[in-house]
Design an enzyme around this catalytic site. Structure first.
Site, PDB file in Angstrom:
ATOM      1  N   ASP A 227       0.872  -1.180   0.000  1.00  0.00           N
ATOM      2  CA  ASP A 227       0.000   0.000   0.000  1.00  0.00           C
ATOM      3  C   ASP A 227       0.908   1.230   0.000  1.00  0.00           C
ATOM      4  OD1 ASP A 227      -3.078   0.792   1.686  1.00  0.00           O
ATOM      5  OD2 ASP A 227      -1.668   2.201   0.799  1.00  0.00           O
TER       6      ASP A 227
ATOM      7  N   ASP B  83      -3.558   2.253  -5.458  1.00  0.00           N
ATOM      8  CA  ASP B  83      -2.286   2.262  -4.711  1.00  0.00           C
ATOM      9  C   ASP B  83      -2.046   0.982  -3.895  1.00  0.00           C
ATOM     10  OD1 ASP B  83      -3.757   2.649  -2.316  1.00  0.00           O
ATOM     11  OD2 ASP B  83      -2.195   3.960  -1.522  1.00  0.00           O
ATOM     12  N   GLU B  84      -2.727  -0.084  -4.265  1.00  0.00           N
ATOM     13  CA  GLU B  84      -2.559  -1.341  -3.517  1.00  0.00           C
ATOM     14  C   GLU B  84      -2.445  -2.534  -4.454  1.00  0.00           C
ATOM     15  OE1 GLU B  84      -5.459  -2.110  -0.110  1.00  0.00           O
ATOM     16  OE2 GLU B  84      -6.317  -0.468  -1.256  1.00  0.00           O
TER      17      GLU B  84
HETATM   18  P1  TTP Z   1      -5.186   5.192   0.824  1.00  0.00           P
HETATM   19  O1  TTP Z   1      -4.160   4.112   0.651  1.00  0.00           O
HETATM   20  O2  TTP Z   1      -6.338   4.927   1.727  1.00  0.00           O
HETATM   21  O3  TTP Z   1      -4.487   6.518   1.372  1.00  0.00           O
HETATM   22  P2  TTP Z   1      -3.045   7.108   1.150  1.00  0.00           P
HETATM   23  O4  TTP Z   1      -2.236   6.257   0.241  1.00  0.00           O
HETATM   24  O5  TTP Z   1      -3.190   8.534   0.720  1.00  0.00           O
HETATM   25  O6  TTP Z   1      -2.450   7.126   2.619  1.00  0.00           O
HETATM   26  P3  TTP Z   1      -1.845   5.938   3.489  1.00  0.00           P
HETATM   27  O7  TTP Z   1      -0.412   6.305   3.708  1.00  0.00           O
HETATM   28  O8  TTP Z   1      -2.632   5.951   4.750  1.00  0.00           O
HETATM   29  O9  TTP Z   1      -2.010   4.676   2.696  1.00  0.00           O
HETATM   30  O10 TTP Z   1      -5.769   5.608  -0.566  1.00  0.00           O
HETATM   31  C1  TTP Z   1      -4.980   5.691  -1.751  1.00  0.00           C
HETATM   32  C2  TTP Z   1      -5.342   6.906  -2.562  1.00  0.00           C
HETATM   33  O11 TTP Z   1      -6.725   6.861  -2.896  1.00  0.00           O
HETATM   34  C3  TTP Z   1      -5.132   8.216  -1.835  1.00  0.00           C
HETATM   35  O12 TTP Z   1      -3.812   8.710  -1.993  1.00  0.00           O
HETATM   36  C4  TTP Z   1      -6.172   9.097  -2.427  1.00  0.00           C
HETATM   37  C5  TTP Z   1      -7.291   8.173  -2.858  1.00  0.00           C
HETATM   38  N1  TTP Z   1      -8.418   8.270  -1.897  1.00  0.00           N
HETATM   39  C6  TTP Z   1      -9.480   9.130  -2.191  1.00  0.00           C
HETATM   40  O13 TTP Z   1      -9.488   9.785  -3.234  1.00  0.00           O
HETATM   41  N2  TTP Z   1     -10.508   9.232  -1.283  1.00  0.00           N
HETATM   42  C7  TTP Z   1     -10.540   8.537  -0.107  1.00  0.00           C
HETATM   43  O14 TTP Z   1     -11.486   8.672   0.684  1.00  0.00           O
HETATM   44  C8  TTP Z   1      -9.438   7.641   0.184  1.00  0.00           C
HETATM   45  C9  TTP Z   1      -9.417   6.853   1.468  1.00  0.00           C
HETATM   46  C10 TTP Z   1      -8.414   7.546  -0.740  1.00  0.00           C
HETATM   47 MG    MG Z   2      -2.073   4.168   0.558  1.00  0.00          MG
END
Ligand code: TTP
Ligand code: MG
Length: 348
Positions: free
Chosen positions: A8, A106-107
């Site tokens: 992630d 992103d996963e």
């Molecule tokens: P996430 O992996 O939930 O968040 P992140 O990568 O920004 O932070 P973390 O370090 O906690 O993993 O989500 C991935 C991407 O998806 C994030 O960068 C932006 C998008 N996203 C949205 O647009 N809306 C949302 O509500 C969420 C949770 C994510």
């Molecule tokens: Mg993330």
């Protein structure tokens, strides 16, 4: 021993923006999706500096602005750019693993055949070379790997295997179980079940009674650390279209109309790509943001005209059985087959 990794990316959209403009680094940064011509919107994600101000994903822009300091930067989301970065990350993973399943922008899950920690460190180094940062969890199955990648964010690396698995899960609050939405979490809490361990020890007949057979079964498999390790690779991939409704509804006719919109979009795409399918599924997201799905195999071709009628049937079963208040509805097809029968598809 085969293990599964889950990667992630950290603060993904925000990190991409910092990469494009290094002057942003060190300042609180908020990536937003604007609506109504820019006057309102929501936070897509924020970097860790902005999170310290309490600015988080899904927060209304107005609230984020109220929390922002003078040097906080707000930027609009640029999905095309993030998708390109996401493709690069997947190609790094494919260089280190024989099987990779993209899970979101992103996963991804990936199969690890040996030297799990060494492999994960190499992946992290290659991703750092792209200018990004990732957290990786490794476990005996997808569920444990996903829970493990959350463990040490950002820049984490967590391996959970063997006897450690059950203990690792035991203390996790039910809300953190991947796949458990607000409503299920609330039901579990009402039953006095607060942590994974409580679910493991709970009376299984009572769980089935409260949650229904399939949800209870999948939950108890997860908390025992025995989830699925099967990766959905490219050749089994699916295509879906999902729409958000103007208002939540449990009225079959209303939801069905929205489903027909999703079906039409999907048929357009299948037609463009000359693709047929052999399985249809319907997905709904309810007012508690929980996802429900149902699917059925069908005889292939001509798929276009049958898509909506099949999907509608599945929706009817789903709504009547689970009394859903639907917020989003969509259609999904899998068992994809290349075809040149474009005329049949566009006849929908
Ligand atoms: P996430 O992996 O939930 O968040 P992140 O990568 O920004 O932070 P973390 O370090 O906690 O993993 O989500 C991935 C991407 O998806 C994030 O960068 C932006 C998008 N996203 C949205 O647009 N809306 C949302 O509500 C969420 C949770 C994510
Ligand atoms: Mg993330």
């Amino acid at each position: 021993m085969i293990l599964i990794g889950h990667l992630d990316l950290d603060a993904f959209f925000a990190r991409c923006e910092e990469l494009r403009d290094p002057e942003l680094e060190g300042k609180p940064l908020v990536v937003c999706v604007y609506t109504r011509g820019g006057s309102s919107g929501a936070v897509s994600t924020s970097n860790y500096e902005a999170r310290e101000l309490g600015i988080e994903s899904a927060m209304p822009l107005k609230e984020a602005k109220a929390r922002a300091t003078d040097d906080t930067v707000f930027l609009p989301a640029d999905h095309e750019y993030y998708s390109e970065m996401s493709r690069r990350v997947l190609s790094v993973l494919r260089g280190h693993s024989s099987e990779v399943q993209k899970y979101s922008i992103d996963e991804a899950f990936f199969r690890i055949e040996k030297d799990s920690l060494r492999t994960a460190k190499k992946i992290k180094a290659d991703i750092e070379a792209l200018g990004l940062s990732a957290s990786i969890g490794i476990g005996p199955n997808k569920f444990v790997a996903k829970m493990a990648s959350e463990e040490e964010k950002p820049d984490g690396l967590t391996l959970v295997e063997g006897d450690e698995v059950v203990e690792f899960l035991s203390g996790k609050p039910v809300e953190e179980i991947h796949g458990v939405g607000d409503k299920t979490a609330e039901k579990l809490r009402e039953m006095g079940l607060e942590r994974c361990q409580d679910i493991r020890e709970a009376n299984s007949a009572l769980l089935v009674h409260k949650l229904g057979k399939s949800r209870a079964a999948s939950l108890s498999v997860k908390v025992q650390g025995k989830g699925s390790r099967e990766l959905e690779s490219e050749d089994r991939k699916q295509i879906s279209k999902i729409v958000t409704m103007e208002q939540n509804s449990s009225d079959f006719n209303y939801v069905s109309k929205e489903l027909s919109r999703a079906c039409q979009k999907l048929v357009d795409r299948l037609s463009e790509e000359n693709t047929a399918f052999s399985r249809v599924g319907v997905v709904t997201v309810d007012s508690g943001l929980e996802t429900h799905s149902r699917s059925r195999s069908i005889k292939t071709s001509p798929p276009g005209p049958r898509l909506f009628s099949e999907a509608e049937r599945l929706l009817e079963e789903m709504i009547s059985r689970e009394e859903l208040e639907v917020r989003r509805v969509g259609v999904r097809v899998s068992g994809l087959i290349d075809t040149d029968r474009q005329t049949a598809l566009s006849a929908f």
